[in-house]
Structure formats: structure tokens, C-alpha cells
Design a protein around this motif. Structure first.
Motif, mmCIF file in Angstrom:
data_model
loop_
_atom_site.group_PDB
_atom_site.id
_atom_site.type_symbol
_atom_site.label_atom_id
_atom_site.label_comp_id
_atom_site.label_asym_id
_atom_site.label_seq_id
_atom_site.Cartn_x
_atom_site.Cartn_y
_atom_site.Cartn_z
ATOM 1 N N ASP A 22 86.988 45.033 27.499
ATOM 2 C CA ASP A 22 86.733 44.860 28.935
ATOM 3 C C ASP A 22 85.636 45.820 29.381
ATOM 4 O O ASP A 22 85.202 46.700 28.631
ATOM 5 N N TRP A 23 85.197 45.655 30.619
ATOM 6 C CA TRP A 23 84.072 46.441 31.134
ATOM 7 C C TRP A 23 84.351 47.950 31.085
ATOM 8 O O TRP A 23 83.463 48.747 30.769
ATOM 9 N N ALA A 24 85.585 48.350 31.371
ATOM 10 C CA ALA A 24 85.915 49.774 31.393
ATOM 11 C C ALA A 24 85.866 50.375 29.997
ATOM 12 O O ALA A 24 85.370 51.493 29.800
ATOM 13 N N SER A 25 86.385 49.640 29.013
ATOM 14 C CA SER A 25 86.353 50.136 27.631
ATOM 15 C C SER A 25 84.923 50.296 27.152
ATOM 16 O O SER A 25 84.572 51.292 26.502
ATOM 17 N N VAL A 26 84.081 49.314 27.470
ATOM 18 C CA VAL A 26 82.665 49.379 27.075
ATOM 19 C C VAL A 26 81.984 50.570 27.743
ATOM 20 O O VAL A 26 81.221 51.318 27.106
ATOM 21 N N LEU A 27 82.266 50.784 29.030
ATOM 22 C CA LEU A 27 81.674 51.905 29.765
ATOM 23 C C LEU A 27 82.105 53.242 29.159
ATOM 24 O O LEU A 27 81.263 54.117 28.906
ATOM 25 N N ILE A 28 83.399 53.398 28.927
ATOM 26 C CA ILE A 28 83.896 54.679 28.418
ATOM 27 C C ILE A 28 83.417 54.917 26.992
ATOM 28 O O ILE A 28 83.084 56.051 26.616
ATOM 29 N N ASP A 29 83.353 53.845 26.181
ATOM 30 C CA ASP A 29 82.812 53.986 24.822
ATOM 31 C C ASP A 29 81.374 54.494 24.865
ATOM 32 O O ASP A 29 80.963 55.324 24.047
ATOM 33 N N ALA A 30 80.588 53.969 25.832
ATOM 34 C CA ALA A 30 79.186 54.389 25.954
ATOM 35 C C ALA A 30 79.068 55.844 26.388
ATOM 36 O O ALA A 30 78.115 56.539 26.013
ATOM 37 N N LEU A 31 80.040 56.315 27.177
ATOM 38 C CA LEU A 31 79.996 57.685 27.690
ATOM 39 C C LEU A 31 80.560 58.709 26.712
ATOM 40 O O LEU A 31 80.243 59.891 26.804
ATOM 41 N N GLU A 32 81.386 58.259 25.782
ATOM 42 C CA GLU A 32 82.055 59.191 24.871
ATOM 43 C C GLU A 32 81.028 59.936 24.021
ATOM 44 O O GLU A 32 80.235 59.342 23.301
ATOM 45 N N GLY A 33 81.049 61.229 24.122
ATOM 46 C CA GLY A 33 80.093 62.056 23.389
ATOM 47 C C GLY A 33 78.775 62.249 24.109
ATOM 48 O O GLY A 33 78.086 63.244 23.889
ATOM 49 N N ARG A 34 78.402 61.308 24.984
ATOM 50 C CA ARG A 34 77.128 61.415 25.714
ATOM 51 C C ARG A 34 77.272 62.290 26.948
ATOM 52 O O ARG A 34 76.394 63.105 27.256
#
Length: 338
Positions: free
Chosen positions: A34-46
């Protein structure tokens, strides 16, 4: 001072990203598409990488002494150790260790800072070749089982913790080098945007060159384990965000939202502790730290917490000059004249 305002805004955005990631970790949210998982995956570590690069820029812009930097490191280390008893993915004690590394490079030239960052990356590569990165980890529960023994703590801090010195301290030195540039000029801002974008994109390609699962992980851009191309991607993303905010800041000021970005960015130490003690504490009191939440739910909760943090910071700065924990740190670490 506009460039400093833009950096404060970048610091708040980094904080928001860390809140999203940390709330998902604490709530044991299952992976999804879902959109939230994709967003958080993109932010993880960044988001955390942006946070550390900004700390380096702050040091590079300032005339802070090694003594003051080390005293602040000691304060953050103690606060971080206390915080680890609640949330073992704490970044503050790592931050303190980066400051110790930064103190050794305070008088280095810009070239020396880049070489220092490169040296840290090389040491990290050799460490991963020699030692077992999985040592101490229970990956199913994301618990570091040997954390509170001296050898386990040392290994976690230096090599295989959430944000180990090797190679995360490279972010601080890179930030210090960037801080030596004239960030007010459009030329530097454009370089940050273009070189940052290029680095973030190029870092994606090495993992495509092999089918070996171990190499794919290490040549990838994930933060665990943090390989050299993760550092490249994290630095590129941070530079791009910083450059864009610096360039767009006059327009952001005219929009009227600048204060809601800069005020919380000036007290991220206080807000970081608050998101653990209050944000996660409320989730625990409600019995929601058990994997029952989905990513969109935890994302909305995290974003709501960030909005409240911004409002609190704006109200606080209408009465006080510094954030609560920031005031304590200044009083304990700075020598005041009688």
C-alpha cells in the motif's frame, strides 16, 4: 540566515521521516504494497541519513570547539543510553559517537573530510568481509540479544548496530564538508540537487550486476547492512533535499508555512525523545504495539504526531529561545561567564 532556516526545515522533515519509520518498527507493522508501506520503505535509512548529514553541516557552518562538541557528545550518549532501555533502535548514542569522530576532523580541510569519509567506508567494507554481520541479531524479532554486554555493545556501536560508526560516521564528515561551502549561492544549491540526484540514481545499479543473494544485499541501497552504495544513495538523497529546500526557501517563506517547519527543526532533540516517550508510549498504553495496525494506520498516526509536534514547537518558541532538552544540553555543556 535564510540558509539556516532552510536547514532547520530539512531537519524537521528528517525527523518526520524517522517518526514514520520508528513507529512502524515499534508497532511491528507487517510489510505491504500500500501507499504507506511504499512511503516508509523509501524513507527507511534515508531520513536518518539526512539527519546525520545535517548535523555535519551544522558543525561545518559553526565555530564549535572540540571541547564543546565532546561535551555535547557525552550528554547525547547518556541520554541515548537511557533511551535504549525503552527503544533499542535509538540514534542519539550513535550521534554522540559520530561527534567524537567529527571532533577529530574539526580542523581538517574539505578534502580531508571527504578522504576521512572514504576511509570510513573502506574500513566498513573490510569489517564486513572479516566479521560476521549477523552476530548478536535475532532478525525475526529485530532484537540484538547481546546488546548489554561490553563486547556486544562495542560490536553494535562500531559495526552492526542500527546506525554503526562504520560506515554511518561518513555521513557526518560529508555534512561537515558540505557545510564548508557557500550554501547561499545558487551554484552550490544546483550542485547539491544535480549531484545528489545523480548519486542516488547511480547507487541503484550495482545490485543489478549480480545474482548472488549476499552480494545483492551488500551492493544494494538498504540501510541494513549499510554497504557503500547505501551511503552513496543516502548522501545523494540528503544533498538533493537540502539543495531543493535552500533553492525554494524564498517561495516557502512567502507561503506562510516556514515557521511550522523551522520551529520544530530547532528542537528535534526534544521532539525525538517525545516521539518515543509520548508517541510510542500512547500506542503501548492503547495496546497497539502488537502487529495489529496496518501501515496506513500507523502512517496517519505518525503524521498526526508530526503536526502536533510542529504546533507545540511554534507555541514553545513564542515564549522561549530554545527547546526544553536543548536548553538542558546547553546549560550542562557550555561554559557561561559570570
Amino acid at each position: 540566515m535564510k540558509r539556516l532556516d532552510a536547514l532547520d526545515a530539512a531537519r524537521f522533515l528528517a525527523f518526520c521521516g524517522m517518526v514514520l519509520v520508528n513507529f512502524r518498527i515499534a508497532a511491528e507493522v507487517a510489510p505491504g504494497t500500500d501507499w504507506a508501506s511504499v512511503l516508509i520503505d523509501a524513507l527507511e535509512g534515508r531520513a536518518a541519513a539526512l539527519f546525520v548529514v545535517l548535523a555535519g553541516i551544522g558543525i561545518g557552518l559553526s565555530r564549535i570547539s572540540a571541547g564543546l562538541l565532546l561535551r555535547r557528545a557525552a550528554f547525547l550518549f547518556v541520554i541515548g543510553l537511557i533511551n535504549m532501555t525503552i527503544f533499542d533502535a535509538d540514534i542519539l548514542h550513535f550521534y554522540a559517537l559520530y561527534f567524537v569522530v567529527g571532533a577529530a576532523f574539526l580542523t581538517a580541510s574539505k578534502r580531508g573530510l571527504w578522504l576521512g569519509a572514504l576511509g570510513i567506508l573502506i574500513l566498513a567494507v573490510f569489517a564486513n568481509l572479516i566479521f560476521n554481520y549477523d552476530q548478536g541479531w535475532d532478525w525475526e524479532t529485530l532484537v540484538y540479544t547481546d546488546l548489554w554486554s561490553l563486547p556486544g555493545f562495542f560490536c553494535n556501536a562500531l559495526f552492526n548496530g542500527w546506525h554503526p560508526i562504520l560506515p554511518w560516521a561518513a555521513f557526518l564528515l560529508i555534512g561537515m564538508a558540505i557545510g564548508r561551502s557557500d550554501l547561499q549561492t545558487l551554484c552550490i544549491q544546483h550542485r547539491l540537487i544535480m549531484w545528489g540526484f545523480g548519486a542516488a540514481v547511480l547507487a541503484l545499479f550495482p545490485q543489478m550486476l549480480t545474482s548472488d543473494p549476499k552480494l545483492v544485499v551488500y551492493l544494494g541501497t538498504e540501510s541494513i547492512p549499510p554497504g557503500p552504495f547505501y551511503i552513496m544513495a543516502g548522501t545523494g538523497t540528503a544533498c538533493m533535499v537540502i539543495g531543493l529546500l535552500l533553492k525554494l526557501w524564498p517561495m516557502i517563506e512567502r507561503s506562510g508555512i516556514a515557521t511550522f517547519l523551522t520551529a520544530p527543526g530547532r528542537q528535534t532533540l526534544t521532539l525525538y525523545m517525545a516521539h518515543i516517550l509520548i508517541g510510542m508510549g500512547l500506542l503501548e498504553d492503547l495496546g497497539l504495539l502488537n502487529g495489529s495496525l496496518r501501515a496506513p494506520q500507523i502512517a496517519m498516526y505518525a503524521l498526526f504526531f508530526c503536526v502536533l509536534s510542529s504546533l507545540f514547537a511554534v507555541l514553545w518558541f513564542s515564549k522561549f529561545k530554545h527547546g526544553p532538552l536543548e536548553t538542558v544540553m546547553r546549560r550542562l555543556t557550555e561554559h557561561t561567564k559570570a
